[in-house]
Design a protein around this motif. Structure first.
Motif, PDB file in Angstrom:
ATOM      1  N   LEU A 104       0.830  -1.162   0.025  1.00  0.00           N
ATOM      2  CA  LEU A 104       0.010   0.032  -0.126  1.00  0.00           C
ATOM      3  C   LEU A 104       0.857   1.263   0.191  1.00  0.00           C
ATOM      4  N   GLY A 114      -3.861   2.743   4.268  1.00  0.00           N
ATOM      5  CA  GLY A 114      -4.914   2.266   3.644  1.00  0.00           C
ATOM      6  C   GLY A 114      -6.289   2.166   4.337  1.00  0.00           C
ATOM      7  N   ASP A 136     -10.791   0.812   4.131  1.00  0.00           N
ATOM      8  CA  ASP A 136     -11.779   0.255   3.074  1.00  0.00           C
ATOM      9  C   ASP A 136     -13.075   1.119   3.353  1.00  0.00           C
ATOM     10  N   GLN A 166      -5.411   4.314  -2.092  1.00  0.00           N
ATOM     11  CA  GLN A 166      -5.143   3.752  -0.814  1.00  0.00           C
ATOM     12  C   GLN A 166      -6.416   2.934  -0.283  1.00  0.00           C
ATOM     13  N   CYS A 177      -8.864  -0.082  -0.097  1.00  0.00           N
ATOM     14  CA  CYS A 177      -8.737  -1.752  -0.223  1.00  0.00           C
ATOM     15  C   CYS A 177     -10.209  -2.224  -0.171  1.00  0.00           C
ATOM     16  N   GLU A 178     -10.237  -3.387  -0.644  1.00  0.00           N
ATOM     17  CA  GLU A 178     -11.608  -3.943  -0.362  1.00  0.00           C
ATOM     18  C   GLU A 178     -12.036  -4.445   0.887  1.00  0.00           C
ATOM     19  N   ILE A 236     -10.042  -4.120   5.242  1.00  0.00           N
ATOM     20  CA  ILE A 236      -8.906  -4.174   5.884  1.00  0.00           C
ATOM     21  C   ILE A 236      -9.346  -4.940   7.172  1.00  0.00           C
TER      22      ILE A 236
END
Length: 193
Positions: A2, A116, A118, A151, A153-154, A156
């Motif tokens: 990331l 990161g 989500d 940054q 994400c699907e 975390i």
């Protein structure tokens, strides 16, 4: 991975694009920013999302601005008052922070850096847990993450000590998780009108 993605994205931005990113307050959080008295933020380093424009915006609107401060590596993070242009000193984590004599304050809104995130408001920080501990000690503070869209994400992973964000602002817009307290705030503002 990331951090590498964030670094690559930031390196590819032109100087003018870096200046324009985060230059306007997104509509969904404008009222929250306006109602805030003390804003905690951070001094962006390397490829972190740029905070300079927000800092100037808050101070120009009469808000008290504060940045994280560490006396040593072994103490909890606090926030000390700071204004753009005032001196900063290098702290124990090699991050620039307000001077030790600056007034300690407790923000009612905190803009947090992240590695990161989500869409559920989960945040991956630098790994020290400083923001999670601060959020746990100050549960009423509104928690806003500031990040580049790359940054996201699907998902975390959520650990027991992790604290959720109320929203994430990127250069593309605002992501407000279903569990966000900002939804309650927005509903209350609508009812008052």
């Amino acid at each position: 991975m990331l951090r590498k993605r964030r670094n690559s994205f930031f390196a590819a931005l032109s100087p003018s694009a870096k200046e324009l990113c985060f230059s306007a307050t997104p509509g969904p959080v404008r009222a929250i920013f306006d109602d805030t008295k003390i804003v905690g933020s951070y001094h962006a380093i390397t490829s972190e999302a740029t905070t300079e424009i927000y800092h100037n915006l808050f101070v120009n609107r009469g808000k008290c601005l504060a940045l994280p401060y560490f006396a040593t590596r072994d103490v909890d993070m606090v926030f000390r008052r700071w204004n753009p242009g005032e001196p900063l000193e290098r702290g124990p984590f090699d991050v620039m922070q307000p001077l030790a004599q600056a007034q300690e304050v407790t923000p009612d809104l905190l803009i947090a850096p992240l590695v990161g995130f989500d869409s559920n408001g989960r945040r991956l920080g630098q790994g020290g847990g400083h923001y999670d501990h601060y959020f746990a000690r100050h549960p009423d503070v509104l928690r806003i993450g500031l990040a580049w869209s790359v940054q996201q994400c699907e998902a975390i992973p959520l650990e027991a000590h992790d604290q959720l964000l109320d929203c994430i602002i990127t250069q593309e817009g605002v992501i407000t998780p279903a569990s966000s307290r900002l939804r309650v705030y927005a509903a209350a503002q609508t009812q008052e009108r």
